[in-house]
Write a protein that holds these residues in place. Structure first.
Motif, PDB file in Angstrom:
ATOM      1  N   ARG A   1       0.962  -1.359   0.043  1.00  0.00           N
ATOM      2  CA  ARG A   1       0.277   0.084   0.175  1.00  0.00           C
ATOM      3  C   ARG A   1       1.081   1.571  -0.125  1.00  0.00           C
ATOM      4  O   ARG A   1       0.480   2.346  -0.488  1.00  0.00           O
TER       5      ARG A   1
ATOM      6  N   TYR B   1       0.960   1.057  -6.562  1.00  0.00           N
ATOM      7  CA  TYR B   1      -0.528   0.557  -5.246  1.00  0.00           C
ATOM      8  C   TYR B   1      -1.640   1.449  -6.090  1.00  0.00           C
ATOM      9  O   TYR B   1      -2.520   1.120  -5.903  1.00  0.00           O
TER      10      TYR B   1
ATOM     11  N   GLY C   1      -4.688   0.688  -8.715  1.00  0.00           N
ATOM     12  CA  GLY C   1      -5.907   0.333  -7.809  1.00  0.00           C
ATOM     13  C   GLY C   1      -7.480   1.663  -8.338  1.00  0.00           C
ATOM     14  O   GLY C   1      -8.515   1.107  -8.407  1.00  0.00           O
TER      15      GLY C   1
ATOM     16  N   GLY D   1     -13.000  -1.105  -5.152  1.00  0.00           N
ATOM     17  CA  GLY D   1     -11.740  -0.140  -4.043  1.00  0.00           C
ATOM     18  C   GLY D   1     -11.747  -1.861  -2.898  1.00  0.00           C
ATOM     19  O   GLY D   1     -10.915  -2.249  -2.468  1.00  0.00           O
TER      20      GLY D   1
ATOM     21  N   HIS E   1     -10.220  -3.438   1.802  1.00  0.00           N
ATOM     22  CA  HIS E   1     -11.346  -2.438   0.608  1.00  0.00           C
ATOM     23  C   HIS E   1     -10.170  -1.100   1.147  1.00  0.00           C
ATOM     24  O   HIS E   1      -9.731  -0.838   2.520  1.00  0.00           O
ATOM     25  N   ASP E   2      -9.955  -0.799  -0.252  1.00  0.00           N
ATOM     26  CA  ASP E   2      -9.481   0.433  -0.148  1.00  0.00           C
ATOM     27  C   ASP E   2      -9.933   1.543  -0.936  1.00  0.00           C
ATOM     28  O   ASP E   2     -10.533   1.548  -1.492  1.00  0.00           O
TER      29      ASP E   2
ATOM     30  N   LEU F   1      -7.243   6.760  -0.103  1.00  0.00           N
ATOM     31  CA  LEU F   1      -6.530   5.638  -0.296  1.00  0.00           C
ATOM     32  C   LEU F   1      -5.549   6.161  -1.112  1.00  0.00           C
ATOM     33  O   LEU F   1      -3.941   6.377  -1.471  1.00  0.00           O
ATOM     34  N   LEU F   2      -6.180   5.938  -1.748  1.00  0.00           N
ATOM     35  CA  LEU F   2      -5.677   5.437  -3.622  1.00  0.00           C
ATOM     36  C   LEU F   2      -5.208   7.143  -3.859  1.00  0.00           C
ATOM     37  O   LEU F   2      -4.339   6.849  -4.323  1.00  0.00           O
TER      38      LEU F   2
ATOM     39  N   ASN G   1      -2.593   8.251  -2.474  1.00  0.00           N
ATOM     40  CA  ASN G   1      -0.689   7.567  -2.171  1.00  0.00           C
ATOM     41  C   ASN G   1      -0.099   8.044  -4.147  1.00  0.00           C
ATOM     42  O   ASN G   1       0.537   8.449  -3.917  1.00  0.00           O
TER      43      ASN G   1
END
Length: 268
Positions: free
Chosen positions: A210, A215, A219, A228, A236-237, A241-242, A245
């Motif tokens: 992650r 990532y 994603g 997600g 689950h993302d 969060l994605l 990143n």
């Protein structure tokens, strides 16, 4: 009687330099043709991701989110091909600048900004090739999803690959020599494993992954399909969060590129 000589203005006039815009278009076209004719480079950009799709996902009709597993793998491989393309082109551009090609371009009307814009356009054009090919293979071999899945995932994979143009530039400015571009491309393979691109991960490896650059990008490309949710019930993302990143690594790579450029200039 003294005579007054009139200088021949036609003979002494400075040759007119070519206009920057037609030169930029010509250079972009030639550079794009050169990239597409590079058989070894195009193998890793196009043929290898397509082969991996054939091996891991082609024809898998098992349901996954709003699509099937075949489409999930298809998006992953298309994203891998796109980032390989932008990394390769941007890395080559940085190497060209440090190996003396930049001095040659300085004799032309092309500005540094125009050079960067041309390389970016070429990188994005090359990145569209693996996406288009792998999506065509997927459509012909059983990848299924709604129209939003197809269009949104392709658009995100294509636009998001621009991050790895910054990555390729950063690596090739930080490391010295002609091998810098190879280092950047080789690291992409490792980052793809860690970024949950090739095989689904869970447990500790997923938590480590992650924090890696691919990532968030992969994603987001698969988000229209998965929303997600990870394979094998790994969790689950959330979209934030994605996005975090991708934004964080964009800042990191941009900072590395600036630092590498300044370091090279100080040496000169």
């Amino acid at each position: 009687m003294s005579t007054i000589s009139i200088p021949d203005t036609q003979a002494t006039a400075t040759p007119r330099r070519p206009a920057a815009r037609p030169l930029a278009v010509s250079y972009a076209g030639l550079d794009l043709k050169r990239q597409l004719r590079d058989k070894v480079g195009m193998f890793f950009i196009v043929a290898l991701p397509a082969f991996l799709f054939f091996v891991f996902g082609m024809g898998d009709d098992e349901s996954y989110g709003s699509a099937n597993v075949a489409m999930y793998v298809m998006v992953s491989m298309a994203a891998y091909g796109a980032v390989t393309a932008t990394t390769t082109v941007a890395g080559a551009a940085a190497t060209e600048q440090t190996m003396g090609w930049g001095r040659q371009l300085a004799l032309t009307p092309l500005s540094s900004l125009a050079f960067v814009a041309i390389k970016t356009a070429v990188a994005m054009a090359v990145a569209a090739v693996p996406i288009a090919l792998i999506y065509a293979i997927g459509a012909a071999t059983g990848s299924s999803g709604n129209a939003v899945d197809w269009l949104a995932s392709a658009g995100i994979a294509w636009l998001g690959s621009a991050l790895f143009a910054v990555y390729g530039l950063a690596i090739c400015l930080v490391f010295k020599g002609e091998n810098a571009a190879s280092i950047a491309s080789g690291l992409i393979v490792i980052l793809s494993f860690l970024g949950n691109v090739f095989t689904p991960m869970d447990g500790l490896m997923l938590e480590i992954g992650r924090f890696t650059p691919l990532y968030g990008y992969a994603g987001l490309a698969r988000y229209p399909i998965s929303e997600g949710y990870l394979p094998m019930g790994a969790g689950h993302d959330p979209v934030w969060l994605l996005l975090a990143n991708v934004c964080a690594w964009t800042v990191i790579f941009a900072a590395l590129a600036v630092w590498g450029l300044r370091r090279r200039r100080e040496r000169v």
